[in-house]
Design a protein around this motif. Structure first.
Motif, PDB file in Angstrom:
ATOM      1  N   THR A 209       0.841  -1.196   0.000  1.00  0.00           N
ATOM      2  CA  THR A 209       0.000   0.000   0.000  1.00  0.00           C
ATOM      3  C   THR A 209       0.876   1.247   0.000  1.00  0.00           C
ATOM      4  O   THR A 209       2.083   1.188   0.201  1.00  0.00           O
ATOM      5  CB  THR A 209      -0.908   0.022   1.239  1.00  0.00           C
ATOM      6  N   VAL A 210       0.241   2.376  -0.211  1.00  0.00           N
ATOM      7  CA  VAL A 210       0.923   3.672  -0.202  1.00  0.00           C
ATOM      8  C   VAL A 210       0.260   4.548   0.846  1.00  0.00           C
ATOM      9  O   VAL A 210      -0.973   4.576   0.954  1.00  0.00           O
ATOM     10  CB  VAL A 210       0.841   4.334  -1.596  1.00  0.00           C
ATOM     11  N   THR A 211       1.076   5.264   1.619  1.00  0.00           N
ATOM     12  CA  THR A 211       0.550   6.198   2.619  1.00  0.00           C
ATOM     13  C   THR A 211       1.183   7.561   2.404  1.00  0.00           C
ATOM     14  O   THR A 211       2.413   7.669   2.320  1.00  0.00           O
ATOM     15  CB  THR A 211       0.864   5.711   4.043  1.00  0.00           C
ATOM     16  N   VAL A 212       0.354   8.590   2.318  1.00  0.00           N
ATOM     17  CA  VAL A 212       0.865   9.953   2.157  1.00  0.00           C
ATOM     18  C   VAL A 212      -0.181  10.922   2.674  1.00  0.00           C
ATOM     19  O   VAL A 212      -1.387  10.731   2.495  1.00  0.00           O
ATOM     20  CB  VAL A 212       1.222  10.237   0.671  1.00  0.00           C
ATOM     21  N   ASN A 213       0.285  11.959   3.378  1.00  0.00           N
ATOM     22  CA  ASN A 213      -0.577  13.026   3.877  1.00  0.00           C
ATOM     23  C   ASN A 213      -1.774  12.503   4.669  1.00  0.00           C
ATOM     24  O   ASN A 213      -2.909  12.966   4.514  1.00  0.00           O
ATOM     25  CB  ASN A 213      -1.063  13.907   2.715  1.00  0.00           C
ATOM     26  N   GLY A 214      -1.517  11.514   5.530  1.00  0.00           N
ATOM     27  CA  GLY A 214      -2.557  11.041   6.438  1.00  0.00           C
ATOM     28  C   GLY A 214      -3.597  10.132   5.826  1.00  0.00           C
ATOM     29  O   GLY A 214      -4.680   9.965   6.397  1.00  0.00           O
ATOM     30  N   ILE A 216      -4.218   6.265   3.473  1.00  0.00           N
ATOM     31  CA  ILE A 216      -3.698   5.016   2.928  1.00  0.00           C
ATOM     32  C   ILE A 216      -4.437   4.730   1.622  1.00  0.00           C
ATOM     33  O   ILE A 216      -5.651   4.957   1.530  1.00  0.00           O
ATOM     34  CB  ILE A 216      -3.895   3.853   3.918  1.00  0.00           C
ATOM     35  N   PHE A 217      -3.724   4.215   0.621  1.00  0.00           N
ATOM     36  CA  PHE A 217      -4.312   4.038  -0.706  1.00  0.00           C
ATOM     37  C   PHE A 217      -4.101   2.607  -1.205  1.00  0.00           C
ATOM     38  O   PHE A 217      -3.030   2.022  -1.029  1.00  0.00           O
ATOM     39  CB  PHE A 217      -3.687   5.012  -1.706  1.00  0.00           C
ATOM     40  N   VAL A 230     -10.469   2.352  -9.854  1.00  0.00           N
ATOM     41  CA  VAL A 230     -10.459   3.445  -8.887  1.00  0.00           C
ATOM     42  C   VAL A 230      -9.341   3.211  -7.875  1.00  0.00           C
ATOM     43  O   VAL A 230      -8.809   2.106  -7.746  1.00  0.00           O
ATOM     44  CB  VAL A 230     -11.809   3.558  -8.134  1.00  0.00           C
ATOM     45  N   ILE A 231      -8.992   4.277  -7.175  1.00  0.00           N
ATOM     46  CA  ILE A 231      -8.087   4.197  -6.030  1.00  0.00           C
ATOM     47  C   ILE A 231      -8.942   4.335  -4.780  1.00  0.00           C
ATOM     48  O   ILE A 231      -9.762   5.257  -4.673  1.00  0.00           O
ATOM     49  CB  ILE A 231      -7.025   5.299  -6.086  1.00  0.00           C
ATOM     50  N   LEU A 257       1.089   2.410  -7.513  1.00  0.00           N
ATOM     51  CA  LEU A 257       0.920   3.613  -6.717  1.00  0.00           C
ATOM     52  C   LEU A 257       2.232   3.944  -6.024  1.00  0.00           C
ATOM     53  O   LEU A 257       2.988   3.051  -5.625  1.00  0.00           O
ATOM     54  CB  LEU A 257      -0.172   3.415  -5.661  1.00  0.00           C
ATOM     55  N   SER A 258       2.503   5.235  -5.851  1.00  0.00           N
ATOM     56  CA  SER A 258       3.719   5.657  -5.173  1.00  0.00           C
ATOM     57  C   SER A 258       3.518   7.070  -4.628  1.00  0.00           C
ATOM     58  O   SER A 258       2.388   7.588  -4.587  1.00  0.00           O
ATOM     59  CB  SER A 258       4.924   5.594  -6.121  1.00  0.00           C
ATOM     60  N   VAL A 259       4.612   7.682  -4.201  1.00  0.00           N
ATOM     61  CA  VAL A 259       4.595   9.040  -3.668  1.00  0.00           C
ATOM     62  C   VAL A 259       5.667   9.843  -4.384  1.00  0.00           C
ATOM     63  O   VAL A 259       6.810   9.382  -4.523  1.00  0.00           O
ATOM     64  CB  VAL A 259       4.868   9.058  -2.144  1.00  0.00           C
ATOM     65  N   TYR A 260       5.309  11.030  -4.849  1.00  0.00           N
ATOM     66  CA  TYR A 260       6.274  11.918  -5.506  1.00  0.00           C
ATOM     67  C   TYR A 260       6.060  13.334  -4.983  1.00  0.00           C
ATOM     68  O   TYR A 260       4.946  13.858  -5.021  1.00  0.00           O
ATOM     69  CB  TYR A 260       6.101  11.888  -7.027  1.00  0.00           C
ATOM     70  N   GLU A 261       7.138  13.914  -4.448  1.00  0.00           N
ATOM     71  CA  GLU A 261       7.080  15.259  -3.866  1.00  0.00           C
ATOM     72  C   GLU A 261       5.970  15.358  -2.823  1.00  0.00           C
ATOM     73  O   GLU A 261       5.212  16.324  -2.770  1.00  0.00           O
ATOM     74  CB  GLU A 261       6.884  16.311  -4.967  1.00  0.00           C
TER      75      GLU A 261
END
Length: 383
Positions: A209-214, A216-217, A230-231, A257-261
């Motif tokens: 999974t991906v977690t960013v800005n509070g 989970i996706f 959908v996400i 899915l990932s995190v960028y900036e």
């Protein structure tokens, strides 16, 4: 004759803090013995956060998990120089009957499903580990393989809390049956009535999974007359689910899915056949604010990058610094025996549009790859 000043040299506290936060965790633990003031500073929440911010920005790692022996698994950190600096953990609290749920702020959440079922929270840098209290619906090893569920782990700055999410789905139609949430602050589980979507299912079960800005996706699918990819997002503070449409990718099944900036991102990839040769093409989409027709800011997908063609079949797994990390098949390292496998990782630089191959000498092909940053974050809940 005037006497020279005998004043003790003095550094302001903010300068000391600025120096200490740049040190690796191993040194920080040693320096806590220098004096009581230093120990108090390094255990203060504001310092832990400042050190984490610096570690995330300046010293990000890749955490690899691999192993083929049924008795154990192996973990290693990959540093900036992917050719040589591989740091393997000794005695990680895992076996081959464990999996990493996710990494967040230096904490690693581990699911264990051997003879008994439980979760662990582990800080590899401080070597702290603790077993999470029993869930509402405990699973033994047999149940784990008969019960369908999805997991998530992450941190919410708004709630100032780390949470584990376990989503049970029906084995008949894959729709959600119930949702359990563990809070580190309360050290307890609870069942939440957060799911209110019909005909929406989770997919890509074994994908991290991906977690960013509070939030989970996960990858999801809304089925009907026309299936819609959908996400699925879970707000950690509000404990609510929401749906986000995919960007306009050509092959929605071939996305990660990932995190960028510090924003939600998706890397789509496709295989292109040219004659007898196979090439790969990558696109990077980022969820960010942009003006609409009325001039108001709204969140939407923006394509930030498209790669050159690469003469191999690539599978992107994450974004590390400013590069897309891709798996390719392992190869035997020349001159070694057949069991000594060298994993090849391809890095695609988003800024320069250049590809670089890294040959990492580890024995088995990695099963999981995560972004990781050293931290002083404790594994215990607040007293």
């Amino acid at each position: 004759m005037a006497m020279e000043s005998q004043d003790t040299p003095y550094l302001p506290q903010e300068i000391i803090t600025n120096i200490l936060k740049r040190l690796p965790v191993k040194s920080q633990i040693r320096f806590q013995c220098v004096c009581k003031d230093w120990k108090n500073v390094m255990k203060a929440p504001f310092f832990i956060q400042e050190h984490l911010n610096h570690s995330t920005d300046q010293n990000p790692f890749l955490l690899f998990r691999w192993g083929s022996d049924t008795r154990y698994c192996r973990l290693a950190l990959i540093l900036q120089n992917l050719e040589t600096q591989v740091l393997e953990f000794l005695d990680p609290p895992m076996t081959s009957y464990s999996q990493i749920v996710n990494c967040s702020n230096g904490l690693v959440c581990i699911e264990n499903y051997n003879s008994c079922y439980y979760f662990l929270l582990w800080n590899p840098a401080t070597r702290e580990v603790r077993q999470v209290s029993g869930a509402l619906h405990d699973l033994d090893r047999g149940d784990r393989f008969l019960t369908s569920y999805f997991l998530g782990f992450g941190f919410s700055q708004l709630a100032n809390d780390y949470k584990i999410v376990r989503i049970f789905v029906s084995v008949d139609d894959d729709e959600v049956d119930k949702v359990e949430v563990y809070s580190l602050n309360t050290d307890s589980w609870k069942e939440v009535n957060a799911w209110n979507f019909e005909h929406v299912v989770f997919r890509k079960r074994n994908t991290p999974t991906v977690t960013v800005n509070g939030a989970i996706f996960w990858h999801g699918l809304k089925y009907g007359t026309t299936d819609l990819h959908v996400i699925i997002s879970f707000d950690i503070a509000l404990e609510e689910f929401a749906l986000i449409p995919y960007p306009p990718v050509r092959r929605p099944y071939d996305c990660c899915l990932s995190v960028y900036e510090n924003k939600l991102a998706m890397v789509s990839f496709q295989k292109i056949n040219i004659g007898h040769f196979i090439f790969s093409w990558l696109d990077l989409w980022v969820m960010e604010e942009s003006p609409n027709e009325s001039g108001d800011q709204r969140l939407g997908w923006i394509k930030r990058y498209s790669s050159n063609l690469y003469p191999c079949w690539l599978c992107p797994v994450t974004i590390w610094r400013n590069e897309i990390v891709c798996d390719i098949f392992p190869e035997i390292i020349e001159g070694d025996d057949e069991e000594n496998v060298g994993t090849k990782i391809v890095l695609c630089n988003i800024t320069t549009n250049e590809f670089k191959m890294s040959h990492i000498r580890i024995k088995f092909f990695p099963q999981e790859i995560y972004n990781y940053a050293e931290s002083l974050v404790p594994v215990h809940y607040p007293s």
